[in-house]
Design an enzyme around this catalytic site. Structure first.
Site, PDB file in Angstrom:
ATOM      1  N   ASN A 142       0.753  -1.138  -0.110  1.00 22.86           N
ATOM      2  CA  ASN A 142       0.068  -0.107  -0.004  1.00 22.86           C
ATOM      3  C   ASN A 142       0.954   1.231  -0.067  1.00 22.86           C
ATOM      4  OD1 ASN A 142      -1.900   2.151   0.335  1.00 22.86           O
ATOM      5  ND2 ASN A 142      -2.040   1.494   2.756  1.00 22.86           N
ATOM      6  N   ASP A 244      -1.144   2.408  -4.442  1.00 25.07           N
ATOM      7  CA  ASP A 244      -1.643   1.271  -3.652  1.00 25.07           C
ATOM      8  C   ASP A 244      -2.410   0.362  -4.517  1.00 25.07           C
ATOM      9  OD1 ASP A 244      -2.954  -0.410  -1.771  1.00 25.07           O
ATOM     10  OD2 ASP A 244      -4.613   1.083  -1.255  1.00 25.07           O
ATOM     11  N   HIS A 415      -9.015   1.455 -10.033  1.00 25.33           N
ATOM     12  CA  HIS A 415      -7.622   1.017 -10.875  1.00 25.33           C
ATOM     13  C   HIS A 415      -8.192   0.176 -11.753  1.00 25.33           C
ATOM     14  CE1 HIS A 415      -4.294   1.947  -7.942  1.00 25.33           C
ATOM     15  NE2 HIS A 415      -5.400   1.791  -6.920  1.00 25.33           N
ATOM     16  N   HIS A 449      -4.296   5.448  -9.849  1.00 21.18           N
ATOM     17  CA  HIS A 449      -3.965   6.837  -9.646  1.00 21.18           C
ATOM     18  C   HIS A 449      -3.021   7.105 -10.882  1.00 21.18           C
ATOM     19  CE1 HIS A 449      -5.660   7.335  -5.790  1.00 21.18           C
ATOM     20  NE2 HIS A 449      -4.980   6.156  -5.428  1.00 21.18           N
ATOM     21  N   GLU A 474       2.897   9.265  -7.556  1.00 25.11           N
ATOM     22  CA  GLU A 474       2.732   8.863  -6.132  1.00 25.11           C
ATOM     23  C   GLU A 474       3.823   8.429  -5.407  1.00 25.11           C
ATOM     24  OE1 GLU A 474       0.037   6.349  -2.841  1.00 25.11           O
ATOM     25  OE2 GLU A 474      -0.949   6.692  -4.894  1.00 25.11           O
ATOM     26  N   HIS A 476       3.838   8.087  -1.914  1.00 23.39           N
ATOM     27  CA  HIS A 476       3.473   7.849  -0.357  1.00 23.39           C
ATOM     28  C   HIS A 476       4.276   7.215   0.513  1.00 23.39           C
ATOM     29  CE1 HIS A 476      -0.456   6.801   1.778  1.00 23.39           C
ATOM     30  NE2 HIS A 476       0.441   7.631   2.562  1.00 23.39           N
ATOM     31  N   GLU A 522      -1.091  11.347  -3.041  1.00 18.85           N
ATOM     32  CA  GLU A 522      -0.340  11.205  -2.144  1.00 18.85           C
ATOM     33  C   GLU A 522       1.224  11.177  -2.151  1.00 18.85           C
ATOM     34  OE1 GLU A 522      -3.424   8.281   0.520  1.00 18.85           O
ATOM     35  OE2 GLU A 522      -2.047   7.399  -0.957  1.00 18.85           O
ATOM     36  N   GLU A 587     -11.535  10.489  -2.007  1.00 18.81           N
ATOM     37  CA  GLU A 587     -11.775   9.299  -1.639  1.00 18.81           C
ATOM     38  C   GLU A 587     -12.517   9.389  -0.165  1.00 18.81           C
ATOM     39  OE1 GLU A 587      -8.076   7.032  -1.218  1.00 18.81           O
ATOM     40  OE2 GLU A 587      -7.066   7.998  -2.964  1.00 18.81           O
ATOM     41  N   TYR A 588     -13.352   8.442  -0.079  1.00 23.92           N
ATOM     42  CA  TYR A 588     -14.249   8.398   1.131  1.00 23.92           C
ATOM     43  C   TYR A 588     -14.738   6.961   1.157  1.00 23.92           C
ATOM     44  CZ  TYR A 588     -18.920   8.720  -0.899  1.00 23.92           C
ATOM     45  OH  TYR A 588     -20.056   8.702  -1.862  1.00 23.92           O
ATOM     46  N   HIS A 590     -14.311   3.679   2.771  1.00 23.42           N
ATOM     47  CA  HIS A 590     -13.385   2.751   2.583  1.00 23.42           C
ATOM     48  C   HIS A 590     -14.036   1.231   2.478  1.00 23.42           C
ATOM     49  CE1 HIS A 590      -9.400   0.570   2.892  1.00 23.42           C
ATOM     50  NE2 HIS A 590      -8.879   1.585   2.192  1.00 23.42           N
ATOM     51  N   ASN A 647       4.653  -7.124   2.024  1.00 23.12           N
ATOM     52  CA  ASN A 647       3.482  -6.988   1.536  1.00 23.12           C
ATOM     53  C   ASN A 647       2.303  -6.288   2.677  1.00 23.12           C
ATOM     54  OD1 ASN A 647       1.750  -9.275   3.158  1.00 23.12           O
ATOM     55  ND2 ASN A 647       3.599 -10.281   2.641  1.00 23.12           N
ATOM     56  N   PHE A 651      -5.042  -5.487   2.328  1.00 22.09           N
ATOM     57  CA  PHE A 651      -5.473  -3.951   1.960  1.00 22.09           C
ATOM     58  C   PHE A 651      -5.771  -3.766   0.460  1.00 22.09           C
ATOM     59  CE2 PHE A 651      -5.214   0.530   2.872  1.00 22.09           C
ATOM     60  CZ  PHE A 651      -5.829   0.569   4.014  1.00 22.09           C
ATOM     61  N   ASN A 654     -10.648  -3.453  -1.363  1.00 23.41           N
ATOM     62  CA  ASN A 654     -11.276  -2.589  -0.695  1.00 23.41           C
ATOM     63  C   ASN A 654     -12.373  -2.345  -1.704  1.00 23.41           C
ATOM     64  OD1 ASN A 654      -9.047  -1.198  -1.911  1.00 23.41           O
ATOM     65  ND2 ASN A 654      -8.228  -1.193   0.162  1.00 23.41           N
ATOM     66  N   TRP A1065      -8.610   2.259   8.984  1.00 18.52           N
ATOM     67  CA  TRP A1065      -7.368   2.178   9.974  1.00 18.52           C
ATOM     68  C   TRP A1065      -7.403   2.948  11.137  1.00 18.52           C
ATOM     69  CZ3 TRP A1065      -7.904   3.630   4.628  1.00 18.52           C
ATOM     70  CH2 TRP A1065      -8.037   5.010   4.568  1.00 18.52           C
TER      71      TRP A1065
END
Length: 1105
Positions: A142, A244, A415, A449, A474, A476, A522, A587-588, A590, A647, A651, A654, A1065
């Protein structure tokens, strides 16, 4: 110099060798400037025919979507299909020779030479990701990079794919320039033709194009051309691609040969300026020519003519049969005499169209733009074309406007993911995504992304889908580095970052669906982002700019675009008078496993707060990959299943759908909250609102149905005049056709359902599809009273032997109760075994992903710290309180603790009353310690015989629902098998619940079974039934590992904690859906049923009138 650098790639570098794949200043070599997708048409009519054929796509195409091994061939077939009808474009997709080297220094020596013998090499389909064909392994992370961070350097062990393919240049291409076009290669590569290096490129998601004319054998030659490609799994570019998703490598998009004339159309940019009242549009097309091989580059207009035309694509399908495509011509665009606009070195075509049909997600009207290059004799030299739309994207105070309307973004992140072919794309699968999105009222997609396959944009134009197009940036993982700056703060990375933004904008700029560009995801915030934002704003003023990094409110974004911000915080920003931009959640909600609780709270705020304009759910699809299991069957795999280290486990799971696009139950909730027709009941008025921005309700049929205590009262068509966009229609509910039925009913509760369905088929669904369905609770006909049992005058027979009590009524039923354990050991009706284990208090649930999120603060960690996960019930006492001819009352006192000597965590009193009628009521008083964390559930559980697998209930359904995710689940009577109740989330956990259940029956195929309902003043229950025990759902790490028990485990909950889902999270179940550790009292009624028993009549019999 550059040629020497490329040459060094294929040799093992010495200590001083320059590794270009570790140099962020060396991102490309001989790569042509980014541009729109070129098609190299040979005629205007040919260009129109091409788009006519590509526009004949609808929901039927999605039915051929494949998600198994057949997808490998499907990807190759699509590559051929996408160039069909293009005489000067040739796909090189197919099976290539392939060799996997452990590192760039261990590739076969001079493998790129034509004479190299590759007969011992294996083959690999192109396009594909090599990890999904037995080479190397997939890695899922991620945030973390898959290797130690030391930018720009990557590991010496760097899997490197060597590809070879032979090709011919058609004789018809003689005299033309040959371009080699890679649509996507992960992560960096270099290419040779006939042993000569022709180019190097990075950026896994945008095209790389090289001119190879001088390196190919002449047209018609008997000699084969040899293309060799070396692909690096890791490069300095990898540091900009920390999204991610799965790390997958190779040539994952198509490889094409394009043949262009000596002077050709290299790029063009369609712009339109719509009148304030949209009555006309001024057209401007910027055109770039490549005349690099002309002796005199300044006199191109002396030798050539540039012009364009616009055709109304919608007219092509107005009637059956083969249309006259040329007759759809609606406007010409002519060369502007001044020749150029400020800052643009090219040619400008201008024109005008009256009364243009506007493009929107609701009404995706498209035109076809054709740009033509002719010589002075009028002979066509080159022709390019693409679909375009007229629409205006603009800003107002706290608003994003499309065609003057403050649209609401009902979106999802997507994605590129296929469970068998990874990042490779298949037309039917892309169509499947769009069809499902549209059918579930999703109107916007964020390309998370990175720029996606070119065909995805064409389909979004056609189907009508607003889009945020996002640059492939990205970083992140830098967030957690103590010693490294984000690349955005480093000038050495600026060129690479800007190149990625330019590549996206230049390729995709003509697509109507794109309403906003995104600088990436990110990646922190710094000067490089300011530069990217400045470039885009200078290049394209017709769209908004989006970037969440730096707190989502920097000067580099036109939209406040937070991710996972809580409802109260987005409302606070919207109400901030100093913030003039709209807020759209990038994003919202999850969607990890059994999730998406609380999403209705967001939409209550969005629908009622000026300045909030929606958001994009994270995300569309579970990124599971197909993997062979130990039993030989394929299953969905996630991080770690391939031995990948590091890994991030599951995750990647989702999505709102499984990897094969089977919808998760939560998608029902999304469809409901996103639905464009809203129905409310208040103050005696039924209000129907058309939330569309451009469509009336003329194409809809409204219908109603009424149900009383779950039984159908009546239904019919609701005749309404068309409701204009953003308008409402109110009627007195007592004047509706259902009112007389309501008046004559004696039911305890009556529900009215209003449906809106499509009268005609569309591109994305056939006629009859329900786009909106709302259920409202009509006022009660009478006052609701406490439920009670009519005590039967029949006699009971009670016998006690040791610690066993047997209660029976003739030969109809008998119950065996164990006083020592305080539980039912057996329950039979007419000799049929119903229950053999239970009834026990229940407080634990198999943890969900959201329960597990938050480290030491997670619900699961707090439950374990309180020893709630190992709760056992000790029978403190069990006494017969009363025994008469027609009832027996037994009090059982349980103490819940880890073991008999440990601290008591919870006390439970359960009073069983067994009636001669066969009814059993269970009255529960629960007293948990006040220092306990919120409880997973408060209820009872028992096991029924496995044969009792037919479940019928009156409550919310028919799909899985929970207290904080139930808006879409209508109250009704539903029936399913226990097996079908199970929801096969890839990682098992709490699932299959049904909310607000009034009563439920569990029967065998012959009709015998058990009835259960709320009792007394207790509210409706949360119900679940499964072949899998709670402990089994907690044990298994994959759904296919689950082992069925010998019975069916049933849960009837008085309280059940919500699922949460604001993120996965942090503990984020909203306060009203928590189950605090306070005393609770509730009652449940149980009774045996036979084939002659009506569950509805049992329920009705306990209502006091």
């Amino acid at each position: 110099m550059a040629s020497n650098l490329i040459g060094q790639i294929v040799f093992p570098p010495d200590a001083h060798g320059h590794r270009v794949w570790e140099d962020p200043s060396f991102i490309k070599w001989r790569k042509r400037d980014s541009h729109v997708t070129l098609h190299c048409h040979d005629s205007v009519e040919g260009s129109l025919r091409y788009w006519y054929d590509r526009s004949k796509v609808d929901f039927l195409v999605s039915k051929s979507a494949t998600w198994n091994d057949d997808a490998v061939i499907g990807a190759l077939d699509c590559a051929a299909f996408w160039v069909k009808g293009l005489p000067f474009v040739k796909s090189l997709s197919g099976y290539w020779k392939f060799f996997m080297a452990a590192s760039p220094t261990s590739v076969p020596l001079r493998f790129y030479e034509s004479e190299f013998q590759d007969s011992e090499w294996k083959t690999l389909p192109v396009p594909s990701n090599w990890q999904l064909h037995g080479f190397d392994r997939p890695i899922y992370t991620n945030i973390d990079y898959p290797f130690p961070m030391d930018p720009p350097f990557v590991p010496t062990e760097n899997p490197t794919g060597c590809y070879r393919i032979e090709f011919h240049i058609p004789k018809e291409w003689e005299g033309r320039r040959i371009l080699l076009h890679f649509e996507g290669v992960d992560s960096a590569f270099c290419a040779w033709v006939n042993g000569s290096p022709v180019g190097y490129s990075q950026d896994s998601r945008i095209p790389a194009e090289f001119e190879i004319t001088d390196f190919c054998h002449p047209c018609g030659s008997d000699l084969n051309n040899v293309l060799a490609v070396q692909v690096f799994r890791w490069s300095d570019g990898t540091y900009l691609e920390d999204q991610d998703h799965w790390w997958l490598s190779g040539i994952h998009r198509d490889v094409l040969l394009l043949a262009k004339p000596k002077v050709f159309i290299a790029d063009y940019f369609f712009k339109s300026n719509l009148a304030e009242d949209f009555s006309y549009a001024e057209i401007l097309v910027e055109v770039k020519l490549d005349n690099s091989q002309e002796a005199s580059k300044e006199s191109v207009l002396t030798n050539y003519i540039i012009e364009g035309a616009l055709y109304d694509s919608g007219n092509w399908f107005a009637s059956d049969g083969c249309p006259d495509l040329l007759s759809s011509h609606v406007a010409d665009v002519k060369l502007q005499p001044s020749g150029a606009t400020l800052g643009f070195r090219g040619f400008v075509l201008v024109g005008k169209i009256q009364s243009p049909k506007l493009w929107s997600a609701e009404q995706p009207h498209l035109y076809t733009l054709v740009v033509i290059l002719k010589d002075q004799s009028g002979r066509l030299v080159d022709c390019e074309s693409c679909p375009v739309g007229f629409r205006k994207v603009s800003k107002a105070h706290k608003q994003l406007l499309v065609n003057g309307q403050a649209i609401i973004i009902r979106g999802a992140n997507r994605h590129e993911h296929h469970p068998r072919v990874g990042k490779t794309n298949i037309e039917s699968c892309m169509v499947k995504d769009l069809v499902l999105m549209k059918q579930n009222n999703i109107n916007a997609v964020r390309n998370s992304h990175y720029p996606q396959h070119p065909r995805w944009y064409e389909l979004c134009d056609l189907f009508g889908m607003y889009m945020i197009d996002e640059a492939n940036i990205e970083t992140h993982g830098f967030d957690y580095s103590q010693h490294l700056k984000h690349p955005t703060l480093e000038p050495s990375w600026a060129t690479a970052m800007l190149d990625r933004v330019i590549g996206m904008v230049e390729r995709d700029k003509n697509h109507a669906c794109i309403i906003s560009w995104s600088l990436g995801n990110e990646s922190g915030y710094g000067p490089n982002h300011s530069a990217l934002a400045g470039w885009i704003r200078g290049r394209d003023s017709t769209r908004l700019l989006h970037y969440e990094g730096g707190g989502s409110r920097t000067s580099s974004t036109d939209i406040v675009c937070p991710m996972y911000m809580r409802v109260w915080d987005i409302v606070k920003i919207a109400n901030d008078p100093t913030e003039t931009r709209p807020l759209i959640l990038c994003e919202y909600s999850h969607a990890m496993g059994n999730s998406n609780g609380n999403i209705h709270s967001y939409w209550e705020a969005i629908d009622s707060t000026f300045g909030l304009q929606g958001g994009f759910i994270w995300d569309w699809v579970d990124q599971g990959l197909l993997k062979d299991g130990v039993d030989g069957r394929k299953h969905w795999a996630y991080g770690g299943d391939f031995g990948d280290v590091p890994n991030d486990l599951n995750f990647c799971l989702n999505g709102l759908t499984w990897p094969d696009r089977t919808p998760h139950p939560a998608l029902h909730e999304v469809k409901y909250l996103y639905q464009p027709i809203k129905v409310t009941l208040g103050e005696g008025k039924l209000e129907i609102t058309n939330a569309h921005f451009f469509e009336t309700t003329q194409g809809l049929e409204f219908s109603w149905s009424a149900h009383a205590d779950g039984c159908n009262l009546g239904s019919g068509i609701l005749i309404l005049a068309p409701i204009k966009p953003q308008s409402s229609y109110s009627i007195d509910w007592q004047s509706g056709p259902w009112y007389s039925l309501w008046c004559s009913s004696v039911a305890e509760e009556i529900f009215l359902t209003i449906n809106a369905k499509l009268l005609n088929s569309t591109r994305w669904v056939e006629a009859g599809h329900i786009i909106s369905s709302t259920q409202v609770h009509l006022p009660a006909r009478r006052e609701t009273t406490t439920h009670a049992i009519n005590i039967s005058s029949a006699a009971l027979h009670t016998a006690t032997q040791g610690h066993i009590i047997k209660v029976s009524h003739q030969d109809v039923w008998d119950i065996t109760f164990n006083i020592k354990t305080g539980t039912v050991e057996s329950w039979k009706v007419e000799g049929v075994h119903l229950m053999s284990k239970g009834i026990l208090p229940s407080f634990w649930r198999a943890p969900t992903d959201n329960d597990n999120g938050g480290g030491p603060l997670s619900y699961l960690s707090r439950w374990k710290a309180a020893e709630f996960d190992s709760l056992h019930f000790i029978t403190e006492s069990c006494t017969i309180q009363n025994a008469t001819n027609n009832l027996v009352k037994i009090l059982v006192v349980f103490h819940g603790s880890k073991h008999s000597q440990s601290k008591i965590l919870i006390k439970i009193n359960m009073v069983y009353t067994i009636y001669a009628s066969g009814d059993v009521t269970v009255e529960c008083d629960v007293e948990p310690n006040s220092d306990l964390p919120p409880l997973p559930r408060v209820g009872i559980e028992f096991n029924v015989e496995k044969a009792l697998d037919q479940v019928r209930w009156y409550g919310r359904g028919p799909f899985e629902c929970y207290p904080d995710r139930k808006a879409a689940a209508h109250v009704g009577v539903y029936e399913q098998s226990v097996g079908n109740l199970h929801v096969p989330y890839i990682v098992p956990g709490e699932c299959s619940g049904r909310t607000d259940v009034r009563w439920v029956t569990f029967r065998n195929k012959d009709g015998f079974g058990i009835y259960a309902s709320r009792y007394g003043s207790s509210p409706p229950m949360q119900m679940s039934a499964s072949y899998y025990s709670t402990s089994e759902l907690e044990r298994a790490t994959h759904d296919e590992e689950l082992v069925e028990g010998d019975n069916i485990e049933v849960h009837l909950d008085h309280k059940h904690m919500g699922l949460g889902g604001d993120d996965s999270w942090t503990p984020c179940v909203h306060q009203q859906y928590l189950v605090p550790a306070i005393p609770y009292s509730f009652s449940v009624r149980l009774c045996p049923v036979t084939p002659a028993t009506s569950d509805h009549e049992i329920y009705k019999s306990q209502q006091n009138f």
